[in-house]
Design a protein around this motif. Structure first.
Motif, PDB file in Angstrom:
ATOM      1  N   ALA A 135       0.873  -1.176   0.000  1.00  0.00           N
ATOM      2  CA  ALA A 135       0.000   0.000   0.000  1.00  0.00           C
ATOM      3  C   ALA A 135       0.909   1.224   0.000  1.00  0.00           C
ATOM      4  CB  ALA A 135      -0.913   0.020   1.221  1.00  0.00           C
ATOM      5  N   TRP A 136       0.637   2.171  -0.870  1.00  0.00           N
ATOM      6  CA  TRP A 136       1.431   3.390  -0.930  1.00  0.00           C
ATOM      7  C   TRP A 136       0.861   4.407   0.061  1.00  0.00           C
ATOM      8  CZ3 TRP A 136       5.946   3.438  -3.465  1.00  0.00           C
ATOM      9  CH2 TRP A 136       6.162   2.484  -4.455  1.00  0.00           C
ATOM     10  N   VAL A 137       1.137   4.170   1.341  1.00  0.00           N
ATOM     11  CA  VAL A 137       0.637   5.038   2.399  1.00  0.00           C
ATOM     12  C   VAL A 137       1.706   5.231   3.468  1.00  0.00           C
ATOM     13  CG1 VAL A 137      -1.757   4.261   2.065  1.00  0.00           C
ATOM     14  CG2 VAL A 137      -0.334   3.172   3.797  1.00  0.00           C
ATOM     15  N   ASP A 138       1.524   6.266   4.279  1.00  0.00           N
ATOM     16  CA  ASP A 138       2.284   6.465   5.508  1.00  0.00           C
ATOM     17  C   ASP A 138       1.362   6.147   6.680  1.00  0.00           C
ATOM     18  OD1 ASP A 138       4.953   6.908   5.889  1.00  0.00           O
ATOM     19  OD2 ASP A 138       4.879   9.025   5.307  1.00  0.00           O
ATOM     20  N   TRP A 139       1.962   5.878   7.850  1.00  0.00           N
ATOM     21  CA  TRP A 139       1.187   5.412   8.994  1.00  0.00           C
ATOM     22  C   TRP A 139       1.488   6.221  10.258  1.00  0.00           C
ATOM     23  CZ3 TRP A 139      -2.476   1.640   8.592  1.00  0.00           C
ATOM     24  CH2 TRP A 139      -2.445   0.828   7.450  1.00  0.00           C
ATOM     25  N   ARG A 140       0.472   6.309  11.137  1.00  0.00           N
ATOM     26  CA  ARG A 140       0.627   6.852  12.482  1.00  0.00           C
ATOM     27  C   ARG A 140      -0.082   5.911  13.449  1.00  0.00           C
ATOM     28  NH1 ARG A 140       2.605  12.088  12.474  1.00  0.00           N
ATOM     29  NH2 ARG A 140       1.998  12.375  14.652  1.00  0.00           N
ATOM     30  N   TRP A 141       0.413   5.901  14.714  1.00  0.00           N
ATOM     31  CA  TRP A 141      -0.094   4.937  15.690  1.00  0.00           C
ATOM     32  C   TRP A 141       0.123   5.489  17.085  1.00  0.00           C
ATOM     33  CZ3 TRP A 141      -2.526   0.193  15.586  1.00  0.00           C
ATOM     34  CH2 TRP A 141      -2.415  -0.625  16.711  1.00  0.00           C
ATOM     35  N   GLY A 142      -0.800   5.220  18.005  1.00  0.00           N
ATOM     36  CA  GLY A 142      -0.597   5.603  19.400  1.00  0.00           C
ATOM     37  C   GLY A 142      -1.887   5.949  20.110  1.00  0.00           C
ATOM     38  N   ASN A 143      -1.888   5.779  21.442  1.00  0.00           N
ATOM     39  CA  ASN A 143      -3.018   6.150  22.293  1.00  0.00           C
ATOM     40  C   ASN A 143      -4.337   5.527  21.831  1.00  0.00           C
ATOM     41  OD1 ASN A 143      -1.657   7.852  24.212  1.00  0.00           O
ATOM     42  ND2 ASN A 143      -1.486   9.387  22.592  1.00  0.00           N
ATOM     43  N   GLY A 144      -4.248   4.323  21.273  1.00  0.00           N
ATOM     44  CA  GLY A 144      -5.459   3.622  20.868  1.00  0.00           C
ATOM     45  C   GLY A 144      -6.012   4.024  19.514  1.00  0.00           C
ATOM     46  N   PHE A 145      -5.199   4.711  18.704  1.00  0.00           N
ATOM     47  CA  PHE A 145      -5.642   5.137  17.382  1.00  0.00           C
ATOM     48  C   PHE A 145      -4.637   4.707  16.319  1.00  0.00           C
ATOM     49  CE2 PHE A 145      -7.316   8.297  20.386  1.00  0.00           C
ATOM     50  CZ  PHE A 145      -8.679   8.182  20.127  1.00  0.00           C
ATOM     51  N   VAL A 146      -5.119   4.570  15.094  1.00  0.00           N
ATOM     52  CA  VAL A 146      -4.261   4.290  13.949  1.00  0.00           C
ATOM     53  C   VAL A 146      -4.699   5.198  12.810  1.00  0.00           C
ATOM     54  CG1 VAL A 146      -5.774   2.402  13.169  1.00  0.00           C
ATOM     55  CG2 VAL A 146      -3.391   2.498  12.379  1.00  0.00           C
ATOM     56  N   GLY A 147      -3.722   5.699  12.060  1.00  0.00           N
ATOM     57  CA  GLY A 147      -4.020   6.578  10.936  1.00  0.00           C
ATOM     58  C   GLY A 147      -3.133   6.293   9.760  1.00  0.00           C
ATOM     59  N   TRP A 148      -3.603   6.637   8.575  1.00  0.00           N
ATOM     60  CA  TRP A 148      -2.798   6.450   7.365  1.00  0.00           C
ATOM     61  C   TRP A 148      -3.119   7.554   6.368  1.00  0.00           C
ATOM     62  CZ3 TRP A 148      -6.645   3.310   9.153  1.00  0.00           C
ATOM     63  CH2 TRP A 148      -7.817   3.243   8.404  1.00  0.00           C
ATOM     64  N   GLN A 149      -2.162   7.821   5.511  1.00  0.00           N
ATOM     65  CA  GLN A 149      -2.300   8.860   4.499  1.00  0.00           C
ATOM     66  C   GLN A 149      -1.709   8.369   3.189  1.00  0.00           C
ATOM     67  OE1 GLN A 149      -1.387  13.510   4.354  1.00  0.00           O
ATOM     68  NE2 GLN A 149       0.493  12.338   4.580  1.00  0.00           N
ATOM     69  N   PRO A 150      -2.454   8.453   2.067  1.00  0.00           N
ATOM     70  CA  PRO A 150      -1.881   8.073   0.776  1.00  0.00           C
ATOM     71  C   PRO A 150      -0.647   8.909   0.465  1.00  0.00           C
ATOM     72  CG  PRO A 150      -4.262   8.274   0.611  1.00  0.00           C
ATOM     73  CD  PRO A 150      -3.886   8.812   1.960  1.00  0.00           C
ATOM     74  N   LEU A 151       0.363   8.267  -0.082  1.00  0.00           N
ATOM     75  CA  LEU A 151       1.571   8.959  -0.503  1.00  0.00           C
ATOM     76  C   LEU A 151       1.345   9.567  -1.888  1.00  0.00           C
ATOM     77  CD1 LEU A 151       4.150   6.257   0.633  1.00  0.00           C
ATOM     78  CD2 LEU A 151       3.877   8.533   1.628  1.00  0.00           C
ATOM     79  N   ALA A 152       1.593  10.854  -2.022  1.00  0.00           N
ATOM     80  CA  ALA A 152       1.367  11.550  -3.290  1.00  0.00           C
ATOM     81  C   ALA A 152       2.399  11.115  -4.331  1.00  0.00           C
ATOM     82  CB  ALA A 152       1.453  13.056  -3.059  1.00  0.00           C
ATOM     83  N   PRO A 153       2.145  11.392  -5.608  1.00  0.00           N
ATOM     84  CA  PRO A 153       3.139  11.096  -6.647  1.00  0.00           C
ATOM     85  C   PRO A 153       4.475  11.749  -6.341  1.00  0.00           C
ATOM     86  CG  PRO A 153       1.035  11.659  -7.637  1.00  0.00           C
ATOM     87  CD  PRO A 153       0.903  11.944  -6.166  1.00  0.00           C
ATOM     88  N   PRO A 154       5.577  11.166  -6.832  1.00  0.00           N
ATOM     89  CA  PRO A 154       6.907  11.715  -6.553  1.00  0.00           C
ATOM     90  C   PRO A 154       7.009  13.189  -6.931  1.00  0.00           C
ATOM     91  CG  PRO A 154       7.083   9.580  -7.627  1.00  0.00           C
ATOM     92  CD  PRO A 154       5.627   9.959  -7.670  1.00  0.00           C
ATOM     93  N   GLY A 155       7.562  13.977  -6.006  1.00  0.00           N
ATOM     94  CA  GLY A 155       7.749  15.394  -6.263  1.00  0.00           C
ATOM     95  C   GLY A 155       6.534  16.256  -6.047  1.00  0.00           C
ATOM     96  N   MET A 156       5.424  15.665  -5.608  1.00  0.00           N
ATOM     97  CA  MET A 156       4.196  16.431  -5.417  1.00  0.00           C
ATOM     98  C   MET A 156       3.873  16.530  -3.926  1.00  0.00           C
ATOM     99  SD  MET A 156       0.341  15.676  -6.848  1.00  0.00           S
ATOM    100  CE  MET A 156       0.851  15.734  -8.540  1.00  0.00           C
ATOM    101  N   ASN A 157       3.444  17.697  -3.499  1.00  0.00           N
ATOM    102  CA  ASN A 157       3.039  17.905  -2.117  1.00  0.00           C
ATOM    103  C   ASN A 157       1.665  18.549  -2.117  1.00  0.00           C
ATOM    104  OD1 ASN A 157       2.686  18.517   0.550  1.00  0.00           O
ATOM    105  ND2 ASN A 157       4.355  20.005   0.677  1.00  0.00           N
ATOM    106  N   THR A 158       0.656  17.790  -1.700  1.00  0.00           N
ATOM    107  CA  THR A 158      -0.708  18.320  -1.721  1.00  0.00           C
ATOM    108  C   THR A 158      -1.273  18.481  -0.320  1.00  0.00           C
ATOM    109  OG1 THR A 158      -1.560  16.077  -2.014  1.00  0.00           O
ATOM    110  CG2 THR A 158      -1.220  17.391  -3.992  1.00  0.00           C
ATOM    111  N   GLY A 159      -0.412  18.536   0.685  1.00  0.00           N
ATOM    112  CA  GLY A 159      -0.895  18.739   2.042  1.00  0.00           C
ATOM    113  C   GLY A 159      -1.241  17.435   2.737  1.00  0.00           C
ATOM    114  N   LEU A 160      -1.913  17.544   3.870  1.00  0.00           N
ATOM    115  CA  LEU A 160      -2.230  16.381   4.690  1.00  0.00           C
ATOM    116  C   LEU A 160      -3.600  15.823   4.332  1.00  0.00           C
ATOM    117  CD1 LEU A 160      -0.977  17.648   8.170  1.00  0.00           C
ATOM    118  CD2 LEU A 160       0.241  16.254   6.493  1.00  0.00           C
ATOM    119  N   SER A 161      -3.668  14.505   4.220  1.00  0.00           N
ATOM    120  CA  SER A 161      -4.935  13.826   3.919  1.00  0.00           C
ATOM    121  C   SER A 161      -5.058  12.580   4.785  1.00  0.00           C
ATOM    122  CB  SER A 161      -5.007  13.452   2.432  1.00  0.00           C
ATOM    123  OG  SER A 161      -4.925  14.592   1.612  1.00  0.00           O
ATOM    124  N   TRP A 162      -4.901  12.748   6.094  1.00  0.00           N
ATOM    125  CA  TRP A 162      -4.890  11.608   6.997  1.00  0.00           C
ATOM    126  C   TRP A 162      -6.300  11.103   7.291  1.00  0.00           C
ATOM    127  CZ3 TRP A 162      -0.709   8.930   8.692  1.00  0.00           C
ATOM    128  CH2 TRP A 162       0.541   9.508   8.434  1.00  0.00           C
TER     129      TRP A 162
END
Length: 256
Positions: A135-162
């Motif tokens: 899966a092309w995503v990044d992950w966060r974890w802690g305090n009983g929660f889990v989150g993920w965000q799709p990784l944008a195409p190379p060289g592109m920054n479109t902000g946070l989409s968690w």
């Protein structure tokens, strides 16, 4: 290509693209995406050629200025409020990390190849590429929660989409029915930490996500495993804690 809204700037750096959303609420009109795919003008060795016919019945191909061909699933196919790696599927564990098991016949393509990014006016769009990942995503974890965000195409920054959910529901089917409200994203960003091993890819990286043993401990539930399929080329599996024989993960190359 159409004229751009004055509050949106797309800058080209070498062969990469940097997208800067200069302010919230910026709008990109549909005429800025170019014509639909109607011919075989794309070179045969281009990533879009491997997915064009497979995905065409389920969505729309568009030629985005400075980005290239992208695909958007039809709302009738994915439902209202579609979010990649959340709608119409579940997370399962593989030797290569957490992988999204889609309920759709075509999910093997845009959830294991290419990248997703979100635009203010058009919503989620998929940029094709032929390198596999669980899966092309990044992950966060802690305090009983889990989150993920799709990784944008190379060289592109479109902000946070968690996307976040309670860790208790992480291994449940139909992930999309357990998501926490968008209004809580900033709060949950503060309560969680980045997690997962980054694996170097041809362009950027992908993330294995939280350890299955930790997920099982926190949820008190058995971790679902991916269906056995051919492993991806050039990415050795993570060693299993229980066996030296790795199990196979899903997806290796685009279906032809």
């Amino acid at each position: 290509m159409g004229s751009w809204h004055p509050r949106v700037r797309w800058l080209r750096t070498g062969t990469s693209v940097l997208a800067i959303l200069a302010a919230s609420g910026c709008v990109m009109g549909p005429d800025e995406f170019g014509p639909q795919v109607t011919s075989s003008s794309t070179p045969l060795d281009h990533p879009i050629s491997q997915f064009r016919d497979v995905l065409a019945p389920y969505g729309t191909w568009m030629d985005l200025p400075h980005i290239g061909w992208v695909w958007q699933p039809n709302p009738d196919e994915v439902g209202a409020g579609f979010v990649p790696y959340s709608s119409n599927g579940r997370w399962v564990s593989s030797d290569w990390g957490w992988t999204f098991e889609s309920d759709t016949d075509w999910g093997w393509a845009p959830f294991h190849y290419g990248r997703w990014f979100n635009t203010p006016s058009e919503g989620w769009l998929w940029w094709p590429d032929n390198e596999w990942a669980p899966a092309w995503v990044d992950w966060r974890w802690g305090n009983g929660f889990v989150g993920w965000q799709p990784l944008a195409p190379p060289g592109m920054n479109t902000g946070l989409s968690w996307t976040f959910m309670s860790a208790d529901n992480f291994v449940q089917p139909d992930v999309g029915s357990h998501l926490l409200p968008e209004s809580r994203v900033q709060e949950l960003m503060r309560q969680t930490q980045p997690v997962g091993e980054h694996v170097v890819a041809r362009e950027g990286y992908w993330n294995r996500g939280p350890e299955p043993e930790e997920v099982a401990r926190v949820t008190g539930q058995e971790v679902p495993l991916s269906q056995p399929m051919t492993p991806p080329t050039a990415h050795p599996p993570r060693a299993s804690a229980k066996s030296s024989e790795p199990r196979s993960a899903q997806g290796s190359s685009p279906r032809r």
